[in-house]
Design an enzyme around this catalytic site. Structure first.
Site, PDB file in Angstrom:
ATOM      1  N   LYS C  81       3.308 -17.527  18.888  1.00 30.34           N
ATOM      2  CA  LYS C  81       3.163 -18.768  18.131  1.00 30.34           C
ATOM      3  C   LYS C  81       2.641 -18.411  16.737  1.00 30.34           C
ATOM      4  O   LYS C  81       1.758 -17.545  16.602  1.00 30.34           O
ATOM      5  CB  LYS C  81       2.186 -19.685  18.855  1.00 30.34           C
ATOM      6  CG  LYS C  81       2.030 -21.081  18.250  1.00 30.34           C
ATOM      7  CD  LYS C  81       1.093 -21.942  19.116  1.00 30.34           C
ATOM      8  CE  LYS C  81       0.958 -23.360  18.594  1.00 30.34           C
ATOM      9  NZ  LYS C  81       0.071 -24.188  19.456  1.00 30.34           N
ATOM     10  N   SER C 156       2.031 -28.650  20.808  1.00 28.56           N
ATOM     11  CA  SER C 156       2.415 -28.066  19.550  1.00 28.56           C
ATOM     12  C   SER C 156       3.120 -26.722  19.660  1.00 28.56           C
ATOM     13  O   SER C 156       3.799 -26.298  18.721  1.00 28.56           O
ATOM     14  CB  SER C 156       1.182 -27.893  18.665  1.00 28.56           C
ATOM     15  OG  SER C 156       0.286 -26.960  19.245  1.00 28.56           O
ATOM     16  N   SER C 180      -1.205 -28.309  24.393  1.00 27.88           N
ATOM     17  CA  SER C 180      -0.152 -27.726  23.568  1.00 27.88           C
ATOM     18  C   SER C 180       0.575 -26.534  24.168  1.00 27.88           C
ATOM     19  O   SER C 180       1.565 -26.076  23.612  1.00 27.88           O
ATOM     20  CB  SER C 180      -0.718 -27.317  22.204  1.00 27.88           C
ATOM     21  OG  SER C 180      -0.903 -28.458  21.404  1.00 27.88           O
TER      22      SER C 180
END
Ligand SMILES: [Mg+2]
Ligand SMILES: [Zn+2]
Lengths: 482, 96, 491
Positions: C81, C156, C180
């Site tokens: 990420k 997210s 997330s």
């Protein structure tokens, strides 16, 4: 109407550690620009703080030396404000839970003269907390430049109660605080290097009033003398405003030590709202009794306690102790010389006068002095034993400063030793008595000063190398027996 | 959308150092009004005598020994700087 | 060969690598090819460095040839990420603010993955600064859901979930502040695990809400998840909130045939707003546990309805302070328009941050501001205590709690974009776990009629990852959902 001032000081002191408060890159002064940074110092994305155990030790030590209560548990808070020298745009500090609470700083007010000890009193402290320093901004024509070397240095904020009443007291407070910090090895408190910084809150009120007047904050007071001058100036300014019928407005003023004038800082900043909240990146600190005991064991004697001890234990006068005590190394030097010589007063005289004068003249710090306590003690002993006369002792001292040789060695090599053959001295004394029967009679009749009549002939016989004290003693013995 | 009674968006945006357009102010005021109205639900919880939780699993005295370690080389420190002069970070004039 | 490689589990790839049937360079090439083929439509990657990945793969092959392989992750491409620092690589948080930022250091999880031999592969898209539940708040691109490109992957960590689901990476790391990792895992049909707070170091993770953030793995099987978690877990002296609990061998404890557990069902998690298809799938999963001998008990989490409110106070307060460092002074976007330093802040931050980030900074600044702290932040921290207490009470009765991960399957792009509150409520089942600091895992538990994945959330006891993974595995063993892969034909 008469006014009195009410003054509170906020003093920031850089804590001496090898690494920074919340990261392990080196802390220090004078390194090349931006060479003491890392992801934490620069607040790079993803960096996290880890506290420095030694900085906590140092603040606990400061608290114990100043008689503060040490909070059993304290925490870290974020103080949020934007400024280019603040990398995270929040400062990790302590808000409602400082590590040290209360305590006091003993100060000495100016005496009637420099040779007379002034009154002492304790100035109450509110709190001491630990936080981190910011970087250094320099303002140029085209913009401002930032060096983050200083950012993240452990910083102790020492807040006094509004307990000071004059510029002189503020001066005495900072002097005492600085001495204590240096004694404890907590900070060097070099104001020129920014290791100690002071803001003052000043208000005035009619003598006898208890309510506090509107306070003005003075900033940028960057030497202890400027603090005194700035506060004195501010008190005069406030009195004159009030006497002209004006009112004091709450504001921050900048005192310029060079011009001796102050001006209001028209802050473009909006009203402060620091939005303190507990820093979620850090865990709380618990200071238990064992930790405190460990630190307490390493606390030095406080300077004024030491001065009282020197005065009573060693009978060294104030004029000497007031020179020796503010410098921990010098007072240690003295105690060593006093112990080795058994003559504290004489040792104190040599150190406070001759040694400091000569070091000062040569620009040498005490640590680099060739003359060590044993040298001073040796010299004191030679003089006391009558082995060398006074003028010769000065010459020996100067030689020690230069060569670092033991006083005995210097005395012998230079042939400075007094006529120490007791038989020879006694013979000269007998001859002097025999040569002046009238003075012998005068002395016996009770005229003590008649003894002086014999000293000239003895000294002439000894070619000036006899110890006057020994001559006096020998003459008296012989006169008693005569 | 409900406008929050006491959210002074100009003041808060100033504290946060973000300039907002008029459209943003209007939109945020409405959206945050909804959120704040929802959050108001918390007022009905009896929290008397409840200690706040700052850390889920608090431990004490997490620290490091004071041993200096190398940091970033100067060039690495300044690599992402939007503006620099020599080895210093440069910003527009700071107006006191 | 390469087409068959990309959906294989790490466990199988490790065997192929060990037996010399495939090299890490071949494996990496297969993933590069897959990424080049699908990512133009999927948009999971912010960037990738093919040359760097291949050189890491070559190094892995070298180790293996020298008999110095570092274990099951050696030579396996793991996506990151784009909020996790990788030295020398961009770190954008999918924000204009950090569009040109290159991190000079490795996050602790990055270093640990390298030590396990994994190939650090690519920078995966997210909601800007990890704020969102759909990855639509990214300033760089809009990631699609591999099962239906017109829908969101969740957020997210949407890029991480989508990349693993689409075969662009064998595993990936994400971060989970309010769901997330688990929510996008559920929406993309992969496994996603949020560890106990303090199990995995946050050093090098761009902070959103420091007291809630945790890094965790995405993978296509429970076992792969266990392997990846094992590589990144453990105490880190650079993160003061990292804990010293011992790290068990998660993989070794995974299969416990015949083991049964007491599992809790919280009535509060099956309330209004829950899509009936999701509810049915989760209930079938519960039935499965019952069928293998687990005792199912109802537990009560009475403060559940306050979780979203408490979360949005705490998370925004912390983010308002954490994001203050993005000011255009030392790095990041700097406005060209600034007249002075103060103006620089206002303009750089206005230009650098997107709407959701600004909204949350404003909310967080407000709740901390003078006069409101007690009413909002302090009260939320107290409510947090009550929420945490609810869970700990429940765990006196049960070993784990079963819930839906998300109230709905993947929603359409744009559907909730204009209504932040509706978006915030997407995280209603995951947020409590963050507030209480607990571990949670989402495992695929079926599909909707429209062929969208559904996730089952298993909430574990503090530091109960080993049991939680074993419980997940006990479901997965009998359900081959992870053998199904998206066709990537849509839109
Ligand atoms: Mg700043
Ligand atoms: Zn301060």
């Amino acid at each position: 109407m008469n006014y009195e001032a009410v003054i509170g000081l906020e003093v920031h002191v850089q804590v001496r550690t090898a690494s920074k408060m919340f990261t392990r890159v080196a802390a220090g002064f004078g390194a090349p620009e931006n060479s003491l940074t890392d992801p934490v110092v620069l607040a790079l994305p993803g960096a996290l703080p880890v506290m420095n155990r030694e900085a906590l030790n140092q603040v606990v030590k400061a608290g114990l030396m100043l008689g503060c209560a040490i909070a059993p548990v304290c925490k870290w808070d974020r103080k949020n404000y934007f400024y280019p020298d603040s990398p995270k745009n929040y400062q990790i500090s302590q808000y409602d839970n400082p590590i040290c609470v209360g305590g006091s700083v003993e100060i000495e007010l100016p005496g009637a003269s420099r040779n007379v000890m002034g009154a002492h009193r304790a100035v109450a402290l509110t709190r001491i907390h630990l936080e981190e320093d910011v970087g250094k901004l320099t303002h140029g024509a085209g913009g401002s430049l930032i060096d983050f070397n200083r950012a993240g240095t452990p910083l102790m904020e020492i807040v006094s109660e509004p307990d000071l009443r004059s510029a002189d007291e503020a001066f005495a407070y900072l002097t005492a605080l600085k001495t204590i910090m240096i004694y404890g090895g907590i900070s060097d408190c070099d104001m020129e290097k920014g290791q100690m910084r002071c803001d003052a809150n000043v208000s005035i009120r009619p003598v006898g009033a208890t309510a506090l007047g509107t306070k003005v904050e003075l900033k940028n007071l960057n030497s202890i003398s400027f603090v005194r001058a700035g506060i004195a100036h501010e008190i005069r300014r406030q009195v004159s405003v009030v006497e002209r019928g004006g009112a004091i407005v709450q504001e921050t003023r900048d005192y310029d030590g060079q011009t001796g004038a102050s001006q209001s800082l028209r802050s473009k900043e909006m009203a402060h709202d620091y939005r303190y909240f507990p820093d979620p990146d850090l865990m709380p600190v618990r200071v238990d009794e064992a930790w405190k005991a460990r630190i307490r064991a390493g606390c030095p004697e406080l300077p004024f306690d030491k001065q009282r001890r020197f005065l009573s234990e060693y009978q060294v006068p104030y004029t000497i102790t007031s020179v020796l005590v503010p410098d921990r190394a010098l007072s240690d030097f003295f105690e060593e010389a006093a112990r080795l010589s058994g003559k504290p007063q004489a040792a104190g005289n040599w150190i406070a006068n001759d040694l400091l004068r000569e070091l000062g003249r040569a620009g040498i710090p005490l640590g680099a002095s060739r003359v060590r306590p044993a040298h001073v003690a040796g010299l004191v002993k030679l003089v006391e034993a009558g082995a060398i006369p006074g003028p010769a002792a000065r010459e020996v001292f100067a030689a020690m400063m230069e060569t670092g040789e033991a006083p005995e060695v210097i005395v012998d090599r230079r042939g400075l030793r007094a006529g120490t053959d007791a038989g020879e001295l006694e013979q000269w004394c007998r001859e002097a008595l025999a040569g002046d029967a009238r003075s012998v009679a005068d002395f016996k009749a009770g005229k003590d000063s008649a003894i002086n009549a014999f000293k000239g002939p003895v000294m002439r016989a000894a070619k000036g190398k006899a110890n006057p004290k020994l001559v006096d003693e020998t003459l008296r013995r012989l006169l008693r027996d005569a | 959308m409900s406008r929050p009674a006491d959210l002074d968006i100009d003041h808060v945006a100033r504290l946060a150092r973000i300039s907002l357009s008029e459209e943003e102010k209007a939109a945020f005021s409405g959206q945050l009004g909804d959120v704040l109205a929802y959050i108001a639900l918390l007022k009905e919880v009896d929290v008397s005598g409840v200690e706040p939780t700052a850390h889920a699993f608090p431990v004490e005295n997490v620290w490091a020994e004071d041993v200096a370690q190398p940091g970033l080389p100067v060039e690495a420190a300044l690599r992402n700087a939007p503006a620099r002069r020599d080895n210093l970070f440069a910003v527009p004039k700071v107006v006191e | 060969m390469s087409a068959e490689l990309i959906f294989k589990p790490i466990t199988e790839l490790a065997s192929l690598l060990a037996e010399g049937k495939v090299s890490s360079v071949e494996l990496m090439r297969a993933h590069v090819a897959r990424t080049r083929a699908v990512d133009p439509r999927l948009q999971a990657f912010n960037s990738f460095d093919e040359a760097d990945a291949l050189s890491q793969a070559a190094a892995s092959d070298g180790r293996r040839a020298a008999g110095a392989s570092r274990g099951p992750l050696d030579g396996i491409p793991v996506g990151m990420k784009d909020v996790i620092s990788v030295a020398g690589q961009p770190l954008t948080a999918s924000s204009r603010m950090l569009a040109n930022y290159v991190s000079p250091y490795d996050a602790t999880v990055t270093r640990r993955l390298r030590e396990a031999g994994a190939i650090i592969w690519g920078r995966l898209n997210l909601d800007e600064f990890a704020m969102g539940s759909s990855t639509e708040n990214s300033a760089t691109r809009t990631t699609g859901n591999p099962w239906d490109l017109t829908r969101v992957p969740g957020g997210s960590s949407g890029g991480s979930a989508a990349a693993v689901a689409a075969g662009e990476a064998a595993a990936a790391l994400g971060s989970d502040t309010g769901g997330s990792i688990r929510q996008p895992a559920a929406l993309c049909g992969v496994v996603g695990l949020k560890p106990t707070y303090g199990l995995v170091s946050r050093y090098g993770l761009i902070a959103f809400a420091s007291s809630l953030d945790q890094i965790g793995p995405f993978a296509r099987s429970v076992e792969d998840t266990a392997i990846t978690l094992g590589a990144i877990a453990g105490h880190d002296p650079l993160d003061s909130t990292s804990l010293r609990n011992p790290i068990p061998d998660y993989r070794a404890g995974l299969d416990r045939p015949g083991a049964t557990w007491k599992l809790g069902i919280a009535r509060e998690y099956f309330a209004e707003g829950l899509d009936p298809e999701v509810a049915a799938a989760v209930e079938r999963a519960v039935d499965h546990y019952r069928s293998i001998g687990c005792e199912i008990r109802e537990v009560s989490l009475p403060h559940t309805k306050y979780a979203v409110g408490a979360y949005y106070i705490i998370a925004t307060a912390e983010c308002s302070s954490n994001l203050s460092r993005y000011d255009g002074v030392r790095y990041g976007h700097r406005s060209a328009e600034a007249a002075d330093a103060v103006d620089l802040y206002f303009k750089s931050r206005a230009e650098g941050f997107g709407a959701e980030v600004k909204r949350r900074i404003i909310l967080g600044t407000y709740v901390l501001s003078s006069g409101y702290y007690d009413a909002y932040y302090l009260r939320a921290q107290k409510v947090r205590t009550l929420i945490r207490r609810d869970f700990l009470n429940a765990f006196r009765e049960v070993d784990a709690i079963l819930t839906p991960t998300s109230p709905t399957a993947a929603f359409r792009k744009g559907e909730r974009a204009a209504d932040p509150l509706a978006m915030y409520l997407s995280d209603i089942y995951t947020i409590g776990v963050n507030l209480a600091g607990l571990p949670g895992i989402s495992v695929p538990c079926g599909f909707t009629r429209g062929r969208l994945p559904i996730g089952l959330q298993i909430i574990g006891k503090p530091f109960g990852e080993a049991d939680m993974l074993a419980i997940a595995r006990a479901y997965e063993r009998d359900h081959a959902w992870s053998a199904q892969h998206p066709e990537m034909n849509g839109a």
